[in-house]
Motif scaffolding. Structure first.
Motif, short mmCIF file in Angstrom:
data_model
loop_
_atom_site.label_atom_id
_atom_site.label_comp_id
_atom_site.label_asym_id
_atom_site.label_seq_id
_atom_site.Cartn_x
_atom_site.Cartn_y
_atom_site.Cartn_z
N TRP A 289 -2.29 110.96 16.68
CA TRP A 289 -0.96 110.47 16.30
C TRP A 289 -1.09 109.25 15.38
N MET A 290 -2.03 108.38 15.66
CA MET A 290 -2.28 107.22 14.82
C MET A 290 -2.67 107.66 13.41
N VAL A 291 -3.51 108.68 13.30
CA VAL A 291 -3.92 109.18 11.98
C VAL A 291 -2.72 109.76 11.25
N LYS A 292 -1.86 110.44 11.97
CA LYS A 292 -0.65 110.99 11.33
C LYS A 292 0.21 109.87 10.77
N ARG A 293 0.41 108.82 11.55
CA ARG A 293 1.20 107.69 11.07
C ARG A 293 0.53 107.01 9.88
N TRP A 294 -0.79 106.95 9.90
CA TRP A 294 -1.55 106.38 8.79
C TRP A 294 -1.33 107.21 7.53
N ALA A 295 -1.37 108.54 7.69
CA ALA A 295 -1.19 109.43 6.53
C ALA A 295 0.23 109.37 5.98
N GLU A 296 1.20 109.01 6.82
CA GLU A 296 2.59 108.89 6.37
C GLU A 296 2.83 107.63 5.56
N GLY A 297 1.83 106.75 5.48
CA GLY A 297 1.99 105.54 4.69
C GLY A 297 2.55 104.36 5.44
N VAL A 298 2.58 104.43 6.75
CA VAL A 298 3.05 103.30 7.55
C VAL A 298 2.10 102.13 7.36
N GLU A 299 2.64 100.91 7.36
CA GLU A 299 1.82 99.72 7.16
C GLU A 299 0.70 99.66 8.21
N PRO A 300 -0.50 99.25 7.81
CA PRO A 300 -1.64 99.24 8.75
C PRO A 300 -1.37 98.46 10.03
N LEU A 301 -0.72 97.28 9.93
CA LEU A 301 -0.47 96.51 11.15
C LEU A 301 0.50 97.22 12.07
N GLU A 302 1.45 97.96 11.50
CA GLU A 302 2.37 98.75 12.33
C GLU A 302 1.62 99.86 13.04
N VAL A 303 0.70 100.51 12.32
CA VAL A 303 -0.10 101.58 12.92
C VAL A 303 -0.93 101.04 14.08
N LEU A 304 -1.58 99.90 13.86
CA LEU A 304 -2.42 99.31 14.90
C LEU A 304 -1.59 98.86 16.09
N ALA A 305 -0.42 98.29 15.84
CA ALA A 305 0.43 97.83 16.95
C ALA A 305 0.89 99.00 17.80
N GLU A 306 1.26 100.10 17.18
CA GLU A 306 1.66 101.29 17.95
C GLU A 306 0.49 101.82 18.78
N ARG A 307 -0.69 101.85 18.15
CA ARG A 307 -1.85 102.38 18.88
C ARG A 307 -2.20 101.50 20.08
N GLU A 308 -2.14 100.19 19.92
CA GLU A 308 -2.45 99.31 21.03
C GLU A 308 -1.37 99.37 22.11
N SER A 309 -0.13 99.62 21.74
CA SER A 309 0.94 99.80 22.73
C SER A 309 0.65 101.02 23.60
N LEU A 310 0.15 102.09 22.97
CA LEU A 310 -0.21 103.28 23.74
C LEU A 310 -1.45 103.04 24.59
N TYR A 311 -2.38 102.26 24.07
CA TYR A 311 -3.62 101.99 24.80
C TYR A 311 -3.33 101.23 26.09
#
Length: 1053
Positions: free
Chosen positions: A418-440
Motif C-alpha cells: 500500500w505504501m508503494v502504491k501511495r508512492w507511485a501516486e505521487g504523494v509527498e514522501p513525508l506523507e507516505v512515511l507518516a501513513e506507513r508508521e501509523s499502520l506500523y
C-alpha cells in the motif's frame, strides 16, 4: 482429469508445475511452460496475460479464475497502479514472496533476489483465518491439496514458500537464486538511479538494474543501513525444534495434534514428563504436516543435566553454539519429549533431513526479540529518491509460541505494498512515511479478535483490515528523520529501555512533594509532627497515622499508646504489609534508629505511588457492591492470596448483615515478635551479600536478592503464586519441583507464607485492633494443618486496598451495581448444557433456566460445601436428559469434527495467552534487573559522596524515587498477569473435566458399573467446584472494576 495421452507439451509442463515439490522442479517446469508457449519469463503482468491466453487448459481455468478475481480489486487499477515503478525485493521467505505478489498485481516490475537455492525449512507455521482465506484466494488448494485439512490450521514453511513462489512466477516476478544482497549503491550522478550491491557474480542485467523501491524481507540477521533496531530482552529462553518423518500411516493420522500445552497453567503434564523422562520443559507444541513437527521450550539446567549442553556459559551464543551442543543427546532429548507427548503412538520416530542432510533438530535462543523502530525510510541523492520498506522478521521478530509470525508478516507485506502504491501516486514522501508508521503502530496489537470480522473483504487497502483506522496517528513532522540524503550511520542495536529507562518528567513527585503528601495524610493526628523523611518517623506514630488515614479501621494510633517506638513501628509495618500490600524494604529497627534514610524514603514513596490518586472519602469504602461476599483474602509477605478454592470461601447467596466490628478500647496489644536484627534488610538471607534498596525482595519477613530467589532444583525465577517452601530443608521451589510429599499435602501453596491476616492469639502475627478478641466462626478461621493453604497471587497496592475485605456495605447514595452472576449451580448447568449442544443435542427449553433461578434462592454455607452433598434434583434431571440423548451424537460425525476443531482452537488461544504472559513476565524480570543496577549506582553515589553538593544529592534522590515507582509499577503489572494465569488454570481444568464427563455420559447406562457412576459423580462435583471458582474470580474482578469506576467518578467530582 487431463488425458495421459495429451500431446500438448504445455499441458504436461503445467501439471508438473502444479505438482512440483522441490524448488528446482518448480523453476524447471515453469521454464518449460514458458518455452512451450513462447513467453519470456519475468515479464510482469503482461507475461501472466500471455500465459493465460495461450494455456486454454481445463486444469488451469480454476486457477485463472481465482487470480483474476484477486486482480479485479479496484485498488490494483487493472494492474496500472504502479506501472512505472521498479521494485527490488530481498528474500524469498513467505513474507518477501507475498509482498512480491502484491507488487506484481499493482503492475510494478518486481525483481526478487534470494541467497539460497532451495526451500528446506520443515518448521510449521500457525495460520490465522484471514491468512487461510488469502492463500485460498491465490489458489493454495490447487498447488497443495492438503492445505488446512487437519484439526489445526497450519502449513510448513517449505510448502508455503512453494505455493507463493508458483503464484509469483505466474504473475511475472523475476527471481534470481544464489544471489546475496550486500548493500545499496547510490546513484553516481544526476540522471542515474539506485542499484544493489550483489554477490557473488550477478548477471549484468541484474547488476545494472535500477529501482525506485527496496523491500527487505531478508530476516532478522540483515537490515538495510539506516534503520535502527531495538532489542526487547527477557530471561534466557531456549527453544528446540524437531521434525520427524511423516509416513502418513493410519496410525499416524489418528494421533491428535497438540495446539499447545504450557506449564504456566498445566503443571500436571510437565510433572509427569519430568518424572518419566527427566525432561523439564516450559511448553510443547505438535503439528502434523509434511513432517511431525515439535517445538518446545527447555530449561537450561535440564539440558546440562542430560548432557545436551556440555558446559554452562553466560554468553548465549557460546552456550548454544555447535561446539557446546551434543547432537546425539539433543536428538535423544527431542525424541523422548515427542514420544511422551504423543503417548508413543507415532511409533519409531525417525528424524527428517535438513538442508545439509543431517537430522532436522535444533536448539535456538529466543531470549531477545528484535524490532525495527521504523518500518520505512526515504533516501535521496542526485535527485533520485529511493523508498525502503521492511517486512517479515527484519521488521519484527515474532515470538514463536504466539503463532503470529506469518499473519503479521502478511499484514506488513500488504501495508508495504500500500505504501508503494501511495508512492507511485505521487504523494509527498513525508506523507507516505507518516501513513506507513501509523499502520506500523497497529501491527503488534493485531489479533484475529480485534481485526475486521469479514475476512472476505480484506484487501490491500488498510481500511478493509483494521477497524478504527487512523492514518494520521503519526504526522509528517514526526518522520522527518526518516527522510535523508544518504544514510551514513550503521545499523544501531539498542536495548529496549521502555520499562527500565529514565521515567518521563512528572511521573513521580520530588522529595519535597513526597514530604508534603505525607504531611497532608498525617495532619491532625495527636503527637504526630512530620517535618522530614527521617527522624519524624522514629516513634512509629507517624507511620500508624499514615496507615490509619489511608484505611480507617485498620488500627487506631490512640490504642498504641502503651507500646514503645519499636513495637509501634513493627506493628504499623506489619499491618501495612498485610492489609495494604505495601511490602517493607527496611526493618522496624532501621526506622527507629534512622539508620537507613534512603530505605525509608523508598518505603514511603510506595505509599505515595499506590494511594496518591485514591479518593479517600466514604464512597471509596462504601462502594456499591455485589451481595456481600464473605471472602477472606489472605495477604502474606510479599503476596496477597486469591484462594484457589474460592467457592469454599464464598457465601454469595446470604448477604451479610453484621455491622463492622468495633475494637474494645482496653484490649492490650501484643507486639509482634522480631525475627530480624538491626540492619538485616541490608544482607540477602540466601547469599549473604549486601542488599541495595531496589534489590530488596521480602518474603516471610526475610530479604533476598530477586536473582537469588530461585527454585532450588531448576534455578528458575520464582513467580508470585508459583512457589513453595519445603519445611524440611527450608529451600524454595517452583511448584513443579516442590518435593512430592509437601506438594500433595499443600498442593495449592504458592509461597512459603500461608498465614492468615493477623488474628488474636496468633503468636507469629500481631492482632488487628479493628477486630474483636473472639471472631465468629463465619469469619475466616486460621488454617489448620488439615486445611489446604491457599495459592498466593500477587496484587497491586490499589487491589490489595480494595480486596482486603469484600464484605462491604453498599452506600445508599450510590446506584446499585449490575446484577451479579448467577449461582454456581446455575453456571454449572449452563456450562454442561453448552458443552453438549452440537453432539446431537438440541438446546434445552425454558425448564433449565427455571431450575437455575430456583438454584439461586437456595442458601449455602461453607460447612455444607465441605460435606458430600448429593446432586440437586434439577441438575440430576439435566444430566439424565443429556445421557438419554447423547447417543444421537454418532449420527452427526460432522459435529464431532467441528467440536474437536473448536476445542483445539480454544486450547491454542489459552496457550498463546499463557505464552504472552510468560514472555511479559520474563521481560519484567529483565527490566527489574536493569532497574536494580541503576538503583545500585544511585544508592552508592548517595551513600559515598558525603561531600557532594546538596543540589546533586537532591537530584540523585529524585532519580531514585523515579526508579522505585518504576519498580512498583512493574510489580503491579506482574500481579495482573498472575490473575490472568489463575483464569487460564480454571479454564483448562473446566475443559479437562468437561471432556472426562462427556466420556461417562456418552456411555450406555446399562454398561456403567457402580465404580463408573461414582467416578462420574466425582467428576461432576469437581466441575461444579471449578465453575464456582470461576464465578468467584469474576465477582472479584467485578468488584475491582466497580472500585476503579467509583474512584474515577470521585476524582472527577
Amino acid at each position: 482429469m487431463a488425458s495421459p495421452t495429451s500431446t500438448n507439451p504445455a499441458h504436461a509442463h503445467f501439471e508438473s508445475f502444479l505438482q512440483a515439490q522441490l524448488c528446482q522442479d518448480v523453476l524447471s517446469s515453469f521454464q518449460g511452460l514458458c518455452g512451450a508457449l513462447d513467453v519470456e519469463p519475468g515479464g510482469g503482468l503482461s507475461q501472466y496475460h500471455k500465459i493465460k491466453a495461450q494455456l486454454n487448459y481445463w486444469s488451469a481455468k480454476s486457477l485463472w479464475a481465482k487470480l483474476e478475481k484477486r486482480a479485479s480489486h479496484p485498488v490494483y487499477q487493472q494492474g496500472q497502479a504502479c506501472a512505472n515503478t521498479k521494485c527490488l525485493v530481498v528474500g524469498a521467505g513467505p513474507c518477501g514472496l507475498r509482498a512480491a505478489v502484491e507488487l506484481a498485481l499493482l503492475g510494478a516490475r518486481v525483481v526478487l533476489v534470494e541467497k539460497r537455492t532451495k526451500f528446506s525449512r520443515h518448521n510449521v507455521l500457525h495460520l490465522w483465518p484471514f491468512t487461510i482465506h488469502d492463500l485460498r484466494a491465490l489458489g493454495a488448494k490447487k498447488f497443495y491439496g492438503r492445505f488446512c485439512t487437519g484439526t489445526l490450521d497450519h502449513i510448513s514453511i517449505r510448502q508455503l514458500q512453494l505455493l507463493l513462489l508458483k503464484v509469483a512466477l505466474l504473475l511475472g516476478v523475476e527471481i534470481h537464486w544464489g544471489v546475496t544482497f550486500t548493500g545499496l549503491q547510490p546513484p553516481p550522478r544526476k540522471g542515474s538511479g539506485w542499484r544493489a550491491q550483489l554477490q557473488p557474480n550477478p548477471p549484468a542485467q541484474l547488476a545494472n538494474y535500477e529501482f525506485d523501491v527496496l523491500i527487505s524481507a531478508a530476516g532478522g540477521k540483515f537490515v538495510p543501513e539506516g534503520f535502527t533496531i531495538r532489542e526487547m530482552r527477557g530471561k534466557l529462553a531456549i527453544g528446540i525444534t524437531a521434525n520427524f518423518v511423516n509416513g502418513r500411516t493410519v496410525e499416524e493420522t489418528q494421533v491428535p495434534e497438540i495446539s499447545g500445552v504450557a506449564r504456566i497453567y498445566n503443571q500436571k503434564f510437565f510433572q509427569s514428563l519430568l518424572k518419566a523422562t527427566g525432561i523439564d520443559l516450559e511448553n510443547i507444541v505438535y503439528y502434523k504436516d509434511d513432517t511431525h513437527y515439535f517445538v518446545m521450550t527447555a530449561k537450561k539446567q535440564c539440558l546440562l543435566r542430560l548432557g545436551v549442553l556440555r558446559q554452562d556459559w553466560p554468553d548465549t551464543d557460546r552456550l548454544l553454539g555447535s561446539a557446546n551442543v551434543v547432537p546425539e543427546a539433543l536428538q535423544r532429548f527431542a525424541r523422548a519429549a515427542a514420544d511422551f507427548a504423543t503417548h508413543g503412538k507415532l511409533g519409531k520416530l525417525e528424524f527428517a533431513q535438513d538442508a545439509r542432510g543431517r537430522p532436522d533438530v535444533a536448539a535456538f535462543d529466543f531470549t531477545s526479540m528484535m524490532r525495527a523502530e521504523s518500518s520505512a525510510r526515504v533516501q535521496e541523492k542526485h535527485g533520485a529518491r529511493l523508498l525502503l520498506g521492511l517486512v517479515g522478521d527484519c521488521l519484527v521478530e515474532p515470538f514463536w509460541p504466539l503463532g503470529t509470525g506469518v499473519a503479521r508478516g502478511f499484514l506488513a507485506a500488504f501495508d508495504a505494498a500500500w505504501m508503494v502504491k501511495r508512492w507511485a501516486e505521487g504523494v509527498e514522501p513525508l506523507e507516505v512515511l507518516a501513513e506507513r508508521e501509523s499502520l506500523y503502530q497497529l501491527l503488534s496489537q493485531t489479533s484475529p479478535e480485534n481485526m475486521h470480522r469479514n475476512i472476505a473483504q480484506y484487501g490491500l487497502d488498510p481500511a478493509t483490515r483494521y477497524p478504527n483506522l487512523n492514518l494520521r496517528a503519526v504526522t509528517p513532522n514526526q518522520v522527518r528523520d526518516l527522510y535523508d540524503v544518504v544514510a551514513k550511520e550503521p545499523v544501531q542495536r539498542k536495548s529496549d529501555k521502555t520499562d527500565a529507562g529514565k521515567t518521563a518528567t512528572g511521573s513521580v513527585g520530588t522529595q519535597e512533594e513526597l514530604l508534603r503528601w505525607c504531611q497532608e495524610q498525617t495532619a491532625g493526628y495527636p503527637g504526630v509532627h512530620v517535618t522530614d523523611l527521617s527522624s519524624s518517623w522514629a516513634d512509629g506514630l507517624a507511620l500508624c497515622a499514615l496507615v490509619h488515614h489511608l484505611r480507617p479501621g485498620l488500627l487506631e494510633p490512640s490504642e498504641l499508646q502503651g507500646l514503645g517506638a519499636l513495637e509501634t513501628t513493627a506493628w504499623a509495618l506489619k499491618v501495612a504489609e498485610h492489609e495494604l500490600g505495601i511490602t517493607p524494604v527496611l526493618s522496624a529497627q532501621a526506622v527507629v534508629a534512622g539508620s537507613d534514610p534512603l530505605g525509608l524514603i523508598a518505603y514511603l514513596s510506595h505509599f505515595h505511588s499506590a494511594f496518591k490518586t485514591a479518593i479517600l472519602s466514604p464512597c471509596l469504602f462504601s462502594l456499591p457492591s455485589l451481595p456481600a461476599l464473605s471472602i477472606h483474602l489472605h495477604i502474606s509477605a510479599p503476596l496477597m492470596t486469591l484462594p484457589e478454592h474460592l467457592p469454599s470461601q464464598v457465601e454469595a447467596e446470604t448477604p451479610s448483615t453484621e455491622q463492622p466490628s468495633v475494637p474494645e478500647p482496653n484490649v492490650p496489644l501484643t507486639p509482634p515478635p522480631q525475627h530480624q536484627e538491626v540492619g538485616t534488610e541490608d544482607v540477602c538471607t540466601l547469599c549473604g551479600e549486601h542488599l541495595y534498596i531496589l534489590e530488596r525482595f521480602c518474603v516471610d519477613g526475610h530479604f533476598f536478592h530477586r536473582s537469588c530467589f530461585r527454585c532450588h532444583t531448576c534455578e528458575a525465577t520464582l513467580w508470585p503464586g508459583g512457589y513453595g517452601q519445603h519445611p524440611g530443608d527450608g529451600h524454595f521451589y517452583c511448584l513443579q519441583h516442590l518435593p512430592q510429599q509437601v506438594h500433595e499435602e499443600d498442593s495449592n501453596d504458592g509461597s512459603p507464607d500461608s498465614s492468615e491476616i493477623p488474628i488474636p492469639g496468633d503468636s507469629s502475627m500481631p492482632p488487628d485492633p479493628s477486630t474483636p478478641t473472639a471472631l465468629p466462626e463465619a469469619a475466616s478461621p486460621a488454617p489448620s494443618p488439615s486445611q489446604p493453604a491457599r495459592r498466593l497471587i500477587r496484587l497491586s497496592s490499589p487491589e490489595r486496598l480494595r480486596l482486603s475485605s469484600l464484605a462491604i456495605t453498599p452506600d445508599v447514595d450510590v446506584n446499585a451495581p449490575p446484577k451479579p452472576p448467577r449461582s454456581c449451580s446455575a453456571l454449572a448447568l449452563q456450562a454442561l448444557e453448552g458443552s453438549f449442544v452440537g453432539w446431537g443435542m438440541p438446546a434445552q427449553g425454558p425448564q433449565v433456566p427455571k431450575a437455575m433461578e430456583q438454584g439461586e434462592e437456595s442458601p449455602s454455607s461453607s460447612e455444607e460445601e465441605e460435606e458430600e452433598v448429593p446432586l440437586e434434583s434439577d441438575l440430576e434431571q439435566t444430566l439424565l436428559t443429556l445421557s438419554k440423548n447423547s447417543g444421537t451424537m454418532t449420527k452427526y460425525p460432522t459435529w464431532c469434527r467441528t467440536l474437536m476443531r473448536h476445542a483445539k482452537e480454544e486450547e491454542m488461544k489459552r496457550f498463546c495467552k499463557a505464552q504472552a504472559i510468560q514472555r511479559r513476565l520474563n521481560e519484567i524480570e529483565a527490566a527489574l534487573r536493569e532497574l536494580e543496577a541503576e538503583g545500585t549506582k544511585l544508592e552508592l553515589a548517595l551513600r559515598s559522596q558525603s561531600s557532594s553538593p546538596e543540589q546533586e544529592k537532591k537530584l540523585w534522590i529524585e532519580q531514585l524515587l523515579h526508579l522505585v515507582q518504576k519498580k512498583n509499577s512493574l510489580v503491579a503489572e506482574e500481579a495482573e498477569l498472575m490473575i490472568t494465569v489463575q483464569e487460564l488454570n480454571l479454564e483448562e481444568k473446566q475443559w479437562q473435566l468437561d471432556q472426562e464427563l462427556r466420556g461417562y455420559i456418552n456411555r450406555e447406562e446399562t454398561l456403567k458399573t457402580a465404580a463408573d457412576q461414582q467416578a462420574e459423580d466425582q467428576v461432576l462435583k469437581k466441575l461444579l467446584d471449578v465453575v464456582n471458582q470461576r464465578d468467584a474470580l469474576i465477582r472479584f474482578q467485578e468488584e475491582r472494576r466497580l472500585s476503579e469506576l467509583a474512584s474515577g467518578l470521585g476524582a472527577q467530582g
